[in-house]
Scaffold this motif. Structure first.
Motif, mmCIF file in Angstrom:
data_model
loop_
_atom_site.group_PDB
_atom_site.id
_atom_site.type_symbol
_atom_site.label_atom_id
_atom_site.label_comp_id
_atom_site.label_asym_id
_atom_site.label_seq_id
_atom_site.Cartn_x
_atom_site.Cartn_y
_atom_site.Cartn_z
ATOM 1 N N ASP A 152 42.314 40.092 80.226
ATOM 2 C CA ASP A 152 42.987 38.758 79.153
ATOM 3 C C ASP A 152 42.086 37.674 79.675
ATOM 4 O O ASP A 152 41.996 36.808 78.614
ATOM 5 C CB ASP A 152 43.946 38.682 79.518
ATOM 6 N N THR A 153 40.988 37.909 80.557
ATOM 7 C CA THR A 153 40.240 36.596 80.980
ATOM 8 C C THR A 153 39.423 36.556 79.630
ATOM 9 O O THR A 153 38.516 37.486 79.218
ATOM 10 C CB THR A 153 39.283 36.971 81.994
ATOM 11 N N ALA A 154 39.507 35.301 79.120
ATOM 12 C CA ALA A 154 38.600 34.907 77.977
ATOM 13 C C ALA A 154 38.776 33.445 77.628
ATOM 14 O O ALA A 154 39.503 32.752 78.384
ATOM 15 C CB ALA A 154 38.951 35.891 76.749
ATOM 16 N N VAL A 155 37.765 32.780 76.805
ATOM 17 C CA VAL A 155 37.934 31.467 76.082
ATOM 18 C C VAL A 155 38.975 31.912 75.060
ATOM 19 O O VAL A 155 38.660 32.462 74.113
ATOM 20 C CB VAL A 155 36.688 30.753 75.874
ATOM 21 N N TYR A 156 40.000 31.156 74.981
ATOM 22 C CA TYR A 156 41.019 31.144 73.967
ATOM 23 C C TYR A 156 40.930 30.095 72.890
ATOM 24 O O TYR A 156 40.938 28.752 73.141
ATOM 25 C CB TYR A 156 42.408 31.330 74.411
ATOM 26 N N TYR A 157 40.760 30.408 71.573
ATOM 27 C CA TYR A 157 40.748 29.528 70.525
ATOM 28 C C TYR A 157 42.003 29.473 69.675
ATOM 29 O O TYR A 157 42.306 30.683 69.534
ATOM 30 C CB TYR A 157 39.548 29.753 69.672
ATOM 31 N N CYS A 158 42.048 28.543 69.039
ATOM 32 C CA CYS A 158 43.266 28.510 67.698
ATOM 33 C C CYS A 158 42.437 28.100 66.526
ATOM 34 O O CYS A 158 41.410 27.224 66.714
ATOM 35 C CB CYS A 158 44.564 27.561 68.208
ATOM 36 N N ALA A 159 42.909 28.499 65.481
ATOM 37 C CA ALA A 159 42.282 28.218 64.217
ATOM 38 C C ALA A 159 43.489 28.125 62.952
ATOM 39 O O ALA A 159 44.403 28.879 63.214
ATOM 40 C CB ALA A 159 41.102 29.070 64.093
ATOM 41 N N ARG A 160 42.849 27.676 62.063
ATOM 42 C CA ARG A 160 43.897 27.504 60.937
ATOM 43 C C ARG A 160 43.196 28.323 59.557
ATOM 44 O O ARG A 160 41.999 28.502 59.609
ATOM 45 C CB ARG A 160 44.256 26.214 60.611
ATOM 46 N N ARG A 161 44.353 28.925 58.779
ATOM 47 C CA ARG A 161 43.991 29.433 57.598
ATOM 48 C C ARG A 161 44.576 28.981 56.493
ATOM 49 O O ARG A 161 45.946 29.120 56.669
ATOM 50 C CB ARG A 161 43.598 31.079 57.636
ATOM 51 N N VAL A 162 44.278 28.996 55.299
ATOM 52 C CA VAL A 162 45.282 28.530 54.269
ATOM 53 C C VAL A 162 46.037 29.953 53.740
ATOM 54 O O VAL A 162 45.344 30.873 53.882
ATOM 55 C CB VAL A 162 44.546 28.140 52.827
ATOM 56 N N LEU A 163 47.173 29.599 53.288
ATOM 57 C CA LEU A 163 47.997 30.737 52.712
ATOM 58 C C LEU A 163 48.624 31.570 53.860
ATOM 59 O O LEU A 163 49.779 31.871 53.714
ATOM 60 C CB LEU A 163 47.447 31.354 51.686
ATOM 61 N N PHE A 164 47.911 32.583 54.262
ATOM 62 C CA PHE A 164 48.380 33.556 55.054
ATOM 63 C C PHE A 164 47.158 34.110 56.174
ATOM 64 O O PHE A 164 46.104 33.784 56.266
ATOM 65 C CB PHE A 164 48.902 34.753 54.373
ATOM 66 N N CYS A 165 47.830 34.920 57.245
ATOM 67 C CA CYS A 165 46.921 35.249 58.327
ATOM 68 C C CYS A 165 46.038 36.186 57.995
ATOM 69 O O CYS A 165 46.106 37.029 56.710
ATOM 70 C CB CYS A 165 47.752 35.918 59.436
ATOM 71 N N SER A 166 44.687 36.148 58.695
ATOM 72 C CA SER A 166 43.865 37.155 58.460
ATOM 73 C C SER A 166 43.321 37.685 59.625
ATOM 74 O O SER A 166 43.266 36.685 60.626
ATOM 75 C CB SER A 166 42.798 36.771 57.452
ATOM 76 N N ARG A 167 42.602 38.958 59.827
ATOM 77 C CA ARG A 167 42.060 39.091 61.112
ATOM 78 C C ARG A 167 40.567 38.918 60.986
ATOM 79 O O ARG A 167 39.668 38.978 62.092
ATOM 80 C CB ARG A 167 42.018 40.887 61.327
ATOM 81 N N ASN A 168 40.228 38.220 59.874
ATOM 82 C CA ASN A 168 38.755 37.681 59.704
ATOM 83 C C ASN A 168 38.527 36.399 60.200
ATOM 84 O O ASN A 168 38.880 35.554 59.488
ATOM 85 C CB ASN A 168 38.186 38.194 58.109
ATOM 86 N N GLU A 169 37.997 36.310 61.452
ATOM 87 C CA GLU A 169 37.742 35.146 61.790
ATOM 88 C C GLU A 169 36.947 33.994 60.964
ATOM 89 O O GLU A 169 37.056 32.857 60.843
ATOM 90 C CB GLU A 169 36.988 35.031 63.004
ATOM 91 N N ARG A 170 36.248 34.597 60.181
ATOM 92 C CA ARG A 170 35.298 33.629 59.003
ATOM 93 C C ARG A 170 36.242 33.104 57.865
ATOM 94 O O ARG A 170 35.765 32.294 57.269
ATOM 95 C CB ARG A 170 34.373 34.589 58.517
ATOM 96 N N GLU A 171 37.427 33.637 57.917
ATOM 97 C CA GLU A 171 38.282 32.967 56.849
ATOM 98 C C GLU A 171 39.104 31.788 57.233
ATOM 99 O O GLU A 171 39.821 31.249 56.711
ATOM 100 C CB GLU A 171 39.137 34.351 56.365
ATOM 101 N N PHE A 172 38.939 31.639 58.813
ATOM 102 C CA PHE A 172 39.743 30.537 59.087
ATOM 103 C C PHE A 172 38.751 29.153 59.117
ATOM 104 O O PHE A 172 37.572 29.210 59.447
ATOM 105 C CB PHE A 172 39.974 30.710 60.575
ATOM 106 N N ASP A 173 39.280 28.087 58.779
ATOM 107 C CA ASP A 173 38.348 27.018 58.309
ATOM 108 C C ASP A 173 38.143 25.946 59.257
ATOM 109 O O ASP A 173 37.813 24.819 59.027
ATOM 110 C CB ASP A 173 38.769 26.504 56.845
ATOM 111 N N SER A 174 39.156 25.842 60.186
ATOM 112 C CA SER A 174 39.106 24.861 61.348
ATOM 113 C C SER A 174 39.509 25.304 62.603
ATOM 114 O O SER A 174 40.408 26.394 62.804
ATOM 115 C CB SER A 174 40.138 23.641 60.944
ATOM 116 N N TRP A 175 38.827 24.869 63.568
ATOM 117 C CA TRP A 175 38.932 25.406 65.090
ATOM 118 C C TRP A 175 39.142 24.584 66.184
ATOM 119 O O TRP A 175 38.804 23.508 66.016
ATOM 120 C CB TRP A 175 37.586 26.391 65.365
ATOM 121 N N GLY A 176 39.733 24.957 67.170
ATOM 122 C CA GLY A 176 40.080 24.171 68.186
ATOM 123 C C GLY A 176 38.881 24.203 69.158
ATOM 124 O O GLY A 176 37.826 25.154 69.094
#
Length: 123
Positions: A90-114
């Protein structure tokens, strides 16, 4: 793009727990799908979990099911990732991000990141 503020990472022993937080000072977090991603050294970034904005339905990476729990507190405008029974993998850098409308597994569809927060699981 609006950045979220991820925090709560640190060093923990195998089998231990951490709770990551994702604050959204510039927007209403509950109106968006919030995803948690992680990237380990030498590996591609992968989605860990995501929570829907309305229903609260959740999705998890298979390897963390039963160990991790995503949630949000609308009053605090913050999302969380509770991580239990942590493993060295589980060791990693963890990021949170937002996406409009609903969840997606495609990180490119998230428009804002921590900025990301480091989680290290080691004895």
């Amino acid at each position: 793009q609006v950045q979220l503020v991820a925090s709560g990472g640190g060093l923990v022993q195998p089998g231990g727990s951490l709770r990551l937080s994702c604050a959204a000072p510039g927007f209403t977090l509950g109106a968006y799908a919030i995803g948690w991603f992680r990237q380990a050294p030498g590996k591609e970034r992968e989605v860990v979990s995501c929570i829907q904005p309305k229903s609260g339905a959740t999705v998890y990476l298979d390897s963390v099911k039963g160990r991790f729990d995503i949630s949000r507190d609308n009053a605090r405008n913050t999302a969380y990732l509770q991580m239990n029974s942590l493993k060295p993998e589980d060791t990693a850098v963890y990021y949170c991000a937002r996406r409009v409308l609903f969840c997606s597994r495609n990180e490119r569809e998230f428009d804002s990141w921590g900025q990301g927060t480091q989680v290290t699981v080691s004895s």
